[in-house]
Each structure stands twice: as structure tokens, then as C-alpha cells.
Write a protein that holds these residues in place. Structure first.
Motif: not given
Length: 193
Positions: A101, A105, A109, A112-113, A117, A120, A130, A133
Motif C-alpha cells: 500500500l 498509495r 499516489y 493510481v488516483d 483531489y 484528499s 501526492w 499521502h
């Protein structure tokens, strides 16, 4: 003394990183090797299984090889070791998952995402999310690596039992307690998602 014969002084951080990497690889092999041992031992594969466990301990963890014991462990002892190894291997899946993870993540990050945001951590920009995370993932990754080092150390002590060494009284209860704690953590985590 020649340049090649001088001992290499490694920094403490290098040694910790090396130990963490070796422990990660070692813990990743616990479940497959335990399952292989459970399948092959009843059909005469106990000696090969013991050799595999010793090879993992010396090859992956870099532990010094132990002298051959006076007597070989029987199939029941090898099967018991495989069951405890399977328990520790399943427990090791939790910190291994944390490391995965962290890569997905934390490090990756922004890939993947794809966003948005706005809600977030670190948002509303991609760079802020980013970075947030990644920074939150660093202590989690460190804790996961510390757990893997501990699991590998406990399993190494278990494997010494195959060589005829007496284990400390705390070893079996600690292994069972780790399995129970891992199960409780997994159940608590599944209730959160």
C-alpha cells in the motif's frame, strides 16, 4: 594490509535497511514454503523440508549455518513447524500489505488516483495530495518493516528447533499471540472498509 583485505565498515542505517529487505523477502516466502512442507512431508519429504527451512534462514536472513544436529527431526516435528510457519506467514501478510500500500498509495499516489483531489489529504492539488499521502505512508512503512523484522526473528528461532536447539519458553505462546493479534487486526480492518 591490502585494500581488498580491509574490513568494510557499514553504517548502522545500511545494516538496518539490509535487514529489513532480507526480512521482507524471508516473510514473503513463509506461506508458500509452509504449504509445500505440509504437502510433501507426509510422503517422505521431511528431510528436504528441513533443508529448505535451513536454506531460507542462511540464504535470505544471512544467519550462520548451524551444524547438523545429532538426530533428524521426525515428520510430526516438521509438520508442526510448518503449521507455526504458516501462522507466522499469514501474520506477515499484514505488514507485507502495508508495504504494498505504501508503494501504491504513497509513492505512486498521483498515478493510481487520477483525482479530483478536492477532498484528499493535501488537496486540492495533485502535488499536495501526492506529498501528503507519501508522508503519511512513511511511518506506516517503517512500522511494517519493523514488524517484518520481528516476524522473521521469531521464525528464525522456531527454525532452530529443527536443529535440536531448545527454544525459550516464550516462543510458542508468542507465536500464537502474534497469530491472534493479526487475526484481530484483520477483522478490525475489514470492519473499517
Amino acid at each position: 594490509m591490502s585494500a581488498t583485505a580491509q574490513p568494510i565498515n557499514r553504517s548502522r542505517s545500511y545494516l538496518v535497511v539490509r535487514l529489513a529487505g532480507r526480512s521482507l523477502a524471508y516473510c514473503a516466502t513463509l506461506v508458500p514454503v509452509a504449504l509445500l512442507t505440509l504437502v510433501t512431508t507426509p510422503w517422505g519429504g521431511a528431510d528436504a523440508a528441513v533443508a529448505r527451512w535451513r536454506g531460507l534462514r542462511t540464504g535470505l536472513l544471512g544467519a550462520p549455518p548451524t551444524p547438523a544436529p545429532g538426530r533428524r527431526p521426525g515428520p510430526v516435528a516438521v509438520l508442526g513447524h510448518a503449521l507455526f510457519s504458516l501462522l507466522l506467514g499469514v501474520v506477515a501478510l499484514l505488514p507485507l500489505g502495508v508495504e504494498l500500500l505504501m508503494v501504491l498509495r504513497g509513492v505512486l499516489y498521483g498515478i493510481v488516483d487520477p483525482g479530483p483531489y478536492d477532498h484528499s489529504w493535501g488537496g486540492p492539488t495533485r502535488a499536495g495530495a501526492w506529498l501528503a499521502h507519501f508522508l503519511v505512508g512513511l511511518p506506516m512503512a517503517a512500522a511494517g518493516l519493523a514488524a517484518l523484522i520481528g516476524i522473521a526473528a521469531v521464525h528464525q528461532r522456531l527454525t532452530r528447533r529443527l536443529d535440536g536447539e531448545r527454544s525459550p519458553l516464550w516462543l510458542i505462546p508468542t507465536t500464537l499471540l502474534m497469530a491472534l493479534a493479526g487475526a484481530l487486526l484483520f477483522v478490525a480492518w475489514t470492519h473499517q472498509i
